[in-house]
Structures are given as C-alpha cells and as structure tokens.
Design a protein around this motif. Structure first.
Motif, short mmCIF file in Angstrom:
data_model
loop_
_atom_site.label_atom_id
_atom_site.label_comp_id
_atom_site.label_asym_id
_atom_site.label_seq_id
_atom_site.Cartn_x
_atom_site.Cartn_y
_atom_site.Cartn_z
N LEU A 214 51.14 11.33 79.14
CA LEU A 214 52.30 12.05 78.60
C LEU A 214 53.47 12.07 79.58
O LEU A 214 54.57 12.48 79.20
N ALA A 215 53.24 11.67 80.81
CA ALA A 215 54.30 11.70 81.82
C ALA A 215 55.46 10.81 81.40
O ALA A 215 55.29 9.79 80.72
N GLY A 216 56.66 11.22 81.80
CA GLY A 216 57.85 10.41 81.55
C GLY A 216 58.51 10.67 80.21
O GLY A 216 59.49 9.99 79.87
N ARG A 217 58.01 11.62 79.46
CA ARG A 217 58.62 11.99 78.18
C ARG A 217 58.64 13.51 78.08
O ARG A 217 57.85 14.19 78.73
N PRO A 218 59.54 14.08 77.29
CA PRO A 218 59.58 15.54 77.15
C PRO A 218 58.23 16.10 76.71
O PRO A 218 57.61 15.58 75.78
N LEU A 219 57.79 17.15 77.39
CA LEU A 219 56.47 17.72 77.13
C LEU A 219 56.55 19.24 77.22
O LEU A 219 56.99 19.79 78.23
N GLY A 220 56.12 19.90 76.17
CA GLY A 220 56.03 21.35 76.16
C GLY A 220 54.62 21.79 75.82
O GLY A 220 53.90 21.10 75.08
N VAL A 221 54.21 22.92 76.37
CA VAL A 221 52.88 23.46 76.09
C VAL A 221 53.01 24.93 75.72
O VAL A 221 53.62 25.72 76.45
N LEU A 222 52.45 25.28 74.58
CA LEU A 222 52.33 26.67 74.16
C LEU A 222 50.92 27.15 74.46
O LEU A 222 49.95 26.43 74.19
N ARG A 223 50.81 28.34 75.00
CA ARG A 223 49.49 28.93 75.25
C ARG A 223 49.47 30.35 74.71
O ARG A 223 50.34 31.16 75.03
N GLY A 224 48.50 30.63 73.84
CA GLY A 224 48.31 32.01 73.42
C GLY A 224 47.83 32.84 74.60
O GLY A 224 46.93 32.42 75.33
N ALA A 225 48.42 33.99 74.79
CA ALA A 225 48.09 34.81 75.96
C ALA A 225 46.61 35.16 76.03
O ALA A 225 46.07 35.35 77.13
N SER A 226 45.94 35.23 74.89
CA SER A 226 44.51 35.56 74.85
C SER A 226 43.65 34.36 74.48
O SER A 226 42.51 34.52 74.02
N SER A 227 44.16 33.16 74.69
CA SER A 227 43.44 31.95 74.27
C SER A 227 42.09 31.81 74.97
O SER A 227 41.98 32.04 76.18
N ASP A 228 41.08 31.38 74.21
CA ASP A 228 39.79 31.04 74.80
C ASP A 228 39.58 29.52 74.81
O ASP A 228 38.47 29.04 75.07
N ILE A 229 40.64 28.77 74.55
CA ILE A 229 40.59 27.30 74.57
C ILE A 229 41.36 26.75 75.76
O ILE A 229 40.87 25.89 76.49
N LEU A 230 42.58 27.20 75.95
CA LEU A 230 43.42 26.75 77.06
C LEU A 230 43.52 27.89 78.08
O LEU A 230 44.19 28.89 77.84
#
Length: 276
Positions: A214-230
């Motif tokens: 994914l490097a070299g291109r626009p990248l955003g990450v959303l994380r739920g504050a209570s996530s048990d996955i990320l």
C-alpha cells in the motif's frame, strides 16, 4: 439487478450508484452491499460501487467452498473492475474487504489508487477471530429480526454505546433473511468450512508484505476505539511501517465503525481528495 460473471462462471451481484470519482466499497467477511447503506447518503458527489462476494448476499454460492478465500475474492474484484471498464480506483475495505484491498495492491497495483481500511490491518487479533468463529456459518438462535436486533444490542452494545434500536434492526435485516419460519443467513454457511480448512492448512500467512504494497499511495485507517480486531499496537506498527498513513480512532465504536461518524467521513473524504 446488476451482475457480472467471474472467470470461473459465478454470477456476482454489485451496486453502482451516483457519478463522479469512483469509490469501490468492499464489505466484511459475512456481509454484503448493505454494509455501506449508512455511508451512501454522504457520497452524493461520488460514484459508489459495492459488491457481494461469492457466497454472500445476492451472489451465487460457489460449488467449492475452498474458493472463499482472500486471493480468489481479490481476483473477483478485478473481474468487476474489468466489467465496469475501470482502471485504478480508491478502495474502502471493511474488515475482510481491507484484506482484499491489500491483496489487490500486491497483485494488481495498477488497479489501486488509494485505500481506506475500516478496522483491519495485517494482524487480526486472536480475540476477534474467536468471537467471529462463535457465530460464522451458524444459524441465529433468534426467530425474528427484532429478536436478532436485541441480541446484537446485548452482545455489542457495550462497544457501541448510544446506538439507537433502529440501527440494530437495520443491521439485523442486512445479516439475516426472515423466512417466515425463522431467520436464515444471507451467506453460504460453508464459509465456516472454508475458514476452518484454512486454519488447518497451517499458520496464518504473514500479511505485512501485503500491507507494504500500500506504500506510495494515499492510505487511511479507521479503528473503532473498542475494536477486538485491530489493536492499538498493530495500528502503531502500521504507522511505523508507513509514516504517511493517516489514522483515525472512532470513539464509541467497536468492530466495525458504521462509516457515517464524523471522524470516518472526514477521513474518507480526505483520501478521496488525495486520490482525485
């Protein structure tokens, strides 16, 4: 109903609405195009494309459940892009959809102009996997959509405080079909068999090389504050690997944010602007 045919002959359902810059929306593991209903009203100036993977939603079930895997599903996404005569697109991937986005960036980098990962990364937390395996492929105990919504609220409410009852009802309707004699899954229950077979085949593959693609291109990450996955630790490592990554933690959300939160919308619009 919009459909296209995969290279191995399955008919897959997709939705294509609006005009302008395309945003390809890839849903979660057991989910379908309804994953993006809460986002859609905020995408009036965009072309929003979403698909049901093989064995999910209104798409055909595969004869061989082993084809329910990330790499095959990524190949199906390329088939959809070819069908729509689209080159590179910005991808919004929720959970499983984010893994597919990473696989696409690695195998077909010319088809990915930017990525938004919704509560997923190259390490999937063990607690989250265990929770998913408790329900995937199993018919719900609830006998009605109202009862299913109440069960969702009981199970997930602590991670999603303040979410109104009508939203849980909409989520239940997206996940289950009311047959009049109970509820049915809106996906092939053999998806469970696919996950178990993949687990038995050996250790989970190292996904960091896919994330590196994914490097070299626009990248955003959303994380739920209570996530048990990320986990917070994984997100921090992702930022170390890719300092250009824009990370946003969405308060009062677990796995996954609904995408209509102000924090989610701000990130989505920013990545779209950067890839326009």
């Amino acid at each position: 109903m919009a459909r296209f045919r995969t290279s191995d002959g399955l008919g897959l359902h997709f939705e294509d609405r609006g005009a302008g810059q395309p945003l390809l929306c890839l849903p979660g593991l057991t989910r379908n195009t309804r994953d993006f209903d809460f986002l859609a009203p905020h995408m009036a100036s965009r072309r929003m494309i979403a698909m049901d993977y093989r064995g999910r939603g209104q798409s055909d079930f595969a004869e061989d459940f082993h084809s329910y895997n990330v790499m095959r599903e990524a190949q199906d996404v390329v088939g959809l892009l070819d069908h729509l005569d689209l080159g590179a697109v910005t991808i919004l991937g929720t959970s499983r959809g984010g893994l597919i986005a990473m696989a696409l960036a690695a195998a077909h980098p010319d088809r990915v102009s930017g990525v938004i990962l919704n509560d997923v990364g190259p390490v999937v937390a063990a607690d989250g996997i265990a929770r998913i395996m408790e329900y995937v492929g199993r018919p719900p105990a609830a006998r009605s959509l109202d009862a299913a919504a109440e069960s969702m609220l009981a199970a997930l409410g602590p991670q999603f405080p303040g979410v109104p009852a009508d939203r849980w009802r909409a989520l239940a309707a997206a996940q289950f079909a009311d047959t009049g004699e109970g509820l049915a899954l809106r996906y092939d229950p053999r998806l469970r068999d696919a996950l178990l077979a993949q687990a038995e085949a050996g250790p989970v593959p190292d996904l960091w090389p896919l994330f590196a693609a994914l490097a070299g291109r626009p990248l955003g990450v959303l994380r739920g504050a209570s996530s048990d996955i990320l986990s917070q630790d994984t997100l921090a490592r992702m930022q170390d690997h890719n300092p250009a990554l824009i990370a946003v933690t969405v308060p009062d959300r677990g796995h996954v944010p609904f995408l209509d939160e102000p924090e989610s919308l701000a990130l989505i619009h920013r990545i779209l602007k950067d890839t326009a």
